[in-house]
Design an enzyme around this catalytic site. Structure first.
Site, short mmCIF file in Angstrom:
data_model
loop_
_atom_site.label_atom_id
_atom_site.label_comp_id
_atom_site.label_asym_id
_atom_site.label_seq_id
_atom_site.Cartn_x
_atom_site.Cartn_y
_atom_site.Cartn_z
CE1 TYR A 14 -13.00 16.66 -3.99
CE2 TYR A 14 -13.12 14.34 -3.40
CZ TYR A 14 -12.46 15.56 -3.35
OH TYR A 14 -11.28 15.66 -2.68
CB CYS A 17 -18.07 12.22 -3.58
SG CYS A 17 -18.24 11.79 -1.85
CG PHE A 19 -19.40 9.05 1.56
CD1 PHE A 19 -20.09 8.23 2.44
CD2 PHE A 19 -18.23 8.57 0.99
CE1 PHE A 19 -19.62 6.96 2.76
CE2 PHE A 19 -17.76 7.30 1.30
CZ PHE A 19 -18.46 6.49 2.18
CB CYS A 20 -20.84 14.64 -2.04
SG CYS A 20 -19.15 14.85 -1.44
#
Length: 282
Positions: A14, A17, A19-20
């Site tokens: 995403y 996001c 973390f992404c």
């Protein structure tokens, strides 16, 4: 730098996001070409091939196809592979085994052993981390980004109904939604996340004004970098720099980000990070 085409990467993500965003910052800084598959956060059809149902997921092919899960595992495994060509990527990933545990509430969660370690031999370690303290510092702040900083994002970007709506407007614009689905996600999601952010605020014991926690955390990071280094990694970012930058970057364009720039000392370091990633990125 790797020979062209020797490592084929596909990132399932995403866009908003944190973390992404950490993984993208790492890949861009290291000039690693990769394809992006934007995952629909409601249906998640794009990752139906995977029993691991979170993002990011990185599919890597360095001679044989391999799935890497968890942002910190992805970063540690790929960084190890870039430095040490002794082991196959598959072997390196096996050094980060998933461990299932059950929380106090009975929820099963998967954690990964050693995820902040680079799996290097003594000679390689000495080259990357000339003194032991450098490695310890990098690991400490990578963990801090995952365990603390990332939990300050939602309570801040969904702090008020107005901010929640602005955040979901951005999420729908950047994400993979159909027209009706996007409208539904924007308004229903904004309301839901406004209330979720209040629960997160309580869970993480944040102050009434969650901005104060954000400012304090960001200034703590700036203080740790210090005045005599461009980055925590010295003249170039290390994995902690890339992690913190990746997490903070998802707030760009939102009120929380503008407030952070005004009320903390982050701007000089943040601009240096932007410049170095744009300079080296693909």
């Amino acid at each position: 730098q790797l020979p062209a085409g020797s490592l084929q990467l596909t990132l399932y993500q995403y866009k908003t996001c944190p973390f992404c965003s950490k993984v993208r910052a790492f890949l861009d800084y290291h000039r690693l070409p990769y394809e992006i598959v934007e995952v629909n956060p409601i249906m998640r059809r794009e990752i139906k091939f995977s029993s691991y149902r979170k993002v990011p997921i990185l599919l890597a092919n360095a001679g044989s196809p391999l799935q890497l899960n968890d942002s910190s595992v992805i970063i540690s495994a790929i960084k190890t592979y870039l430095i040490s060509r002794r082991n196959s990527l598959e072997e390196i990933v096996s050094f980060y085994p998933p461990v299932k545990t059950v929380t106090e509430k009975g929820k099963e969660v998967v954690e990964y052993e050693n995820k902040y370690w680079l799996m290097l031999d003594e000679k390689e370690t000495k080259r990357v981390y000339p003194v032991k303290e450098v490695r310890v510092e990098e690991m400490k702040w990578r963990k801090w980004a995952d365990d603390w900083l990332v939990h300050l994002i939602s309570p801040n970007v969904y702090r008020t109904p107005k901010e929640a709506l602005a955040s979901f407007d951005y999420i729908v614009r950047e994400g993979k939604f159909g027209t009706l689905e996007g409208l539904f996600a924007k308004y229903v999601g904004a309301v839901a996340m406004f209330f979720v952010s209040k629960r997160l605020k309580k869970r993480h014991q944040l102050r009434d004004d969650v901005r104060e926690d954000l400012y304090e955390a960001v200034n703590e990071w700036v203080k740790a970098v210090g005045k005599n280094r461009l980055f925590m990694g010295g003249n170039q970012p290390n994995l902690a720099d890339l992690a913190v930058y990746g997490v903070l970057r998802v707030m760009e364009g939102l009120e929380a980000f503008d407030d952070m720039i005004v009320h903390t000392n982050i701007q000089p370091w943040y601009q240096r990070m932007e410049e170095v990633i744009q300079k080296t990125g693909v």
